[in-house]
Design a protein around this motif. Structure first.
Motif, PDB file in Angstrom:
ATOM      1  N   ILE A   1      -4.597  -0.550  -7.942  1.00 35.01           N
ATOM      2  CA  ILE A   1      -5.957  -0.056  -7.702  1.00 35.01           C
ATOM      3  C   ILE A   1      -5.892   1.103  -6.713  1.00 35.01           C
ATOM      4  CG2 ILE A   1      -8.266  -0.646  -6.851  1.00 35.01           C
ATOM      5  CD1 ILE A   1      -7.669  -3.549  -7.608  1.00 35.01           C
TER       6      ILE A   1
ATOM      7  N   LYS B   1       0.842  -1.195   0.000  1.00 40.83           N
ATOM      8  CA  LYS B   1       0.000   0.000   0.000  1.00 40.83           C
ATOM      9  C   LYS B   1       0.877   1.244   0.000  1.00 40.83           C
ATOM     10  CE  LYS B   1      -3.667  -2.334   2.607  1.00 40.83           C
ATOM     11  NZ  LYS B   1      -4.475  -2.329   3.847  1.00 40.83           N
TER      12      LYS B   1
ATOM     13  N   ARG C   1      -3.131   0.340  -3.889  1.00 36.88           N
ATOM     14  CA  ARG C   1      -2.789  -1.039  -3.567  1.00 36.88           C
ATOM     15  C   ARG C   1      -2.183  -1.703  -4.797  1.00 36.88           C
ATOM     16  NH1 ARG C   1      -8.108  -3.146  -0.135  1.00 36.88           N
ATOM     17  NH2 ARG C   1      -8.004  -1.537   1.515  1.00 36.88           N
TER      18      ARG C   1
ATOM     19  N   ARG D   1      -7.743   3.316  -3.917  1.00 42.37           N
ATOM     20  CA  ARG D   1      -8.845   3.253  -2.959  1.00 42.37           C
ATOM     21  C   ARG D   1      -8.704   4.432  -1.995  1.00 42.37           C
ATOM     22  NH1 ARG D   1     -10.993   0.339  -5.943  1.00 42.37           N
ATOM     23  NH2 ARG D   1     -11.684  -1.825  -5.691  1.00 42.37           N
ATOM     24  N   GLY D   2      -9.519   5.472  -2.200  1.00 44.29           N
ATOM     25  CA  GLY D   2      -9.457   6.619  -1.314  1.00 44.29           C
ATOM     26  C   GLY D   2      -8.100   7.296  -1.411  1.00 44.29           C
TER      27      GLY D   2
END
Length: 322
Positions: free
Chosen positions: A37, A5, A44, A39-40
């Motif tokens: 990807i 991350k 990731r 996410r917020g």
């Protein structure tokens, strides 16, 4: 499978990283066979552990470029990936320094910056040395950056003249008797130099400086017998000079002048049994102080991606012949 991350700051940074229709990260995903990807406020990356680590290095390097105001494109993304692959990621930390190194502004208001670490070394060598020899394949910015450095020195009144020259050697084809006067006959050989100057100065400003004698674009034969003081002199396509021509050119150097010599030793168009003057000076001048040599490779190519692939293919073919 592994996952890593990476934190990002807001949607603007994410949009700059992913690009239109996620085209920026698609190149990274394809190269390392990973999934990326958003996410917020985090990204990731999933895939094989080794590939995830390399992809994460590239993403973090690109985020640093974005923070410095650099727009991402296929060239700098692929360059980051090549550094991560071939240098073990050690040089990725230096990528962000490229974003702030503006050489000059073109007539259209576009900043000219080195796009690779090799180009940055080249510009620094020109700043620090009286004579700089830049050798490498087509598309590495040898001529364009040299002209940008010349224009910068001229605008700063460090020199009074810009002199650009190249040997009038045909690239493996006979052009016959071209029409027009002497200047019109040699203009086709000098067109790349004109193009770079037009881009930096604009056609009108360029013409004004030519009429004043501040800018001169001429064949190499015109240099004989001259002493070039207070000048920034660029010799382009130097691989097509003979040993005698190169010696003649180098001995034109005057006080408060700089010389930049550029060429690609894989594209020599001299007749058989003629040795390239560029090859010779790379050997005999390599240990002289205040003369720098900078070598580019295919990673420094800033043209279309296929140019890099073509250069690699020719290099492999040449190696197999040897």
């Amino acid at each position: 499978m592994a996952e890593q991350k990476i934190n990002i700051r807001g949607t603007e940074q994410a949009a700059a990283l992913f690009g239109n229709l996620d085209e920026n990260v698609k190149w990274i995903c394809k190269e390392y066979d990973v999934s990326i990807i958003g996410r917020g406020e985090e990204i990731r990356i999933t895939g094989e552990p080794e590939n995830v680590a390399k992809a994460a290095q590239v993403v973090e390097s690109l985020l640093r470029l974005i923070d410095r105001g650099e727009a991402l494109n296929e060239q700098n993304i692929r360059y980051c990936m090549s550094l991560a692959q071939e240098e073990g990621g050690e040089k990725l930390e230096s990528m962000e320094s490229l974003a702030g190194d503006c050489i000059c502004i073109t007539s259209r208001g576009k900043p000219v910056k080195p796009k690779t670490l090799g180009q940055k070394r080249y510009c620094e060598a020109i700043r620090k040395n009286t004579i700089t020899i830049g050798v490498g394949p087509a598309g590495t910015g040898k001529t364009y950056l040299a002209v940008a450095m010349a224009v910068t020195a001229f605008r700063a009144q460090q020199v009074n003249r810009i002199i650009l020259t190249r040997p009038a050697v045909e690239a493996g084809e006979s052009l016959g008797f071209l029409p027009g006067d002497l200047q019109q006959k040699v203009d086709p050989y000098l067109r790349p130099l004109y193009d770079a100057l037009f881009d930096m100065l604009g056609a009108e400003t360029y013409q004004k400086y030519v009429e004043r004698g501040n800018i001169e674009v001429a064949p190499l034969a015109y240099m004989r017998g001259r002493t070039l003081d207070d000048s920034f002199i660029i010799l382009d396509e130097a691989q097509n000079t003979t040993q005698e021509q190169m010696k003649m050119f180098l001995t034109r150097l005057g006080f408060n002048s700089k010389m930049v010599i550029t060429g690609d030793i894989t594209q020599i168009d001299l007749p058989d049994r003629k040795r390239s003057g560029l090859r010779e000076i790379m050997r005999i001048l390599r240990d002289i102080e205040d003369i720098a040599q900078v070598r580019f490779d295919e990673r420094d190519v800033v043209r279309h991606r296929l140019v890099q692939d073509i250069i690699r293919a020719y290099a492999r073919a040449e190696a197999s012949r040897r």
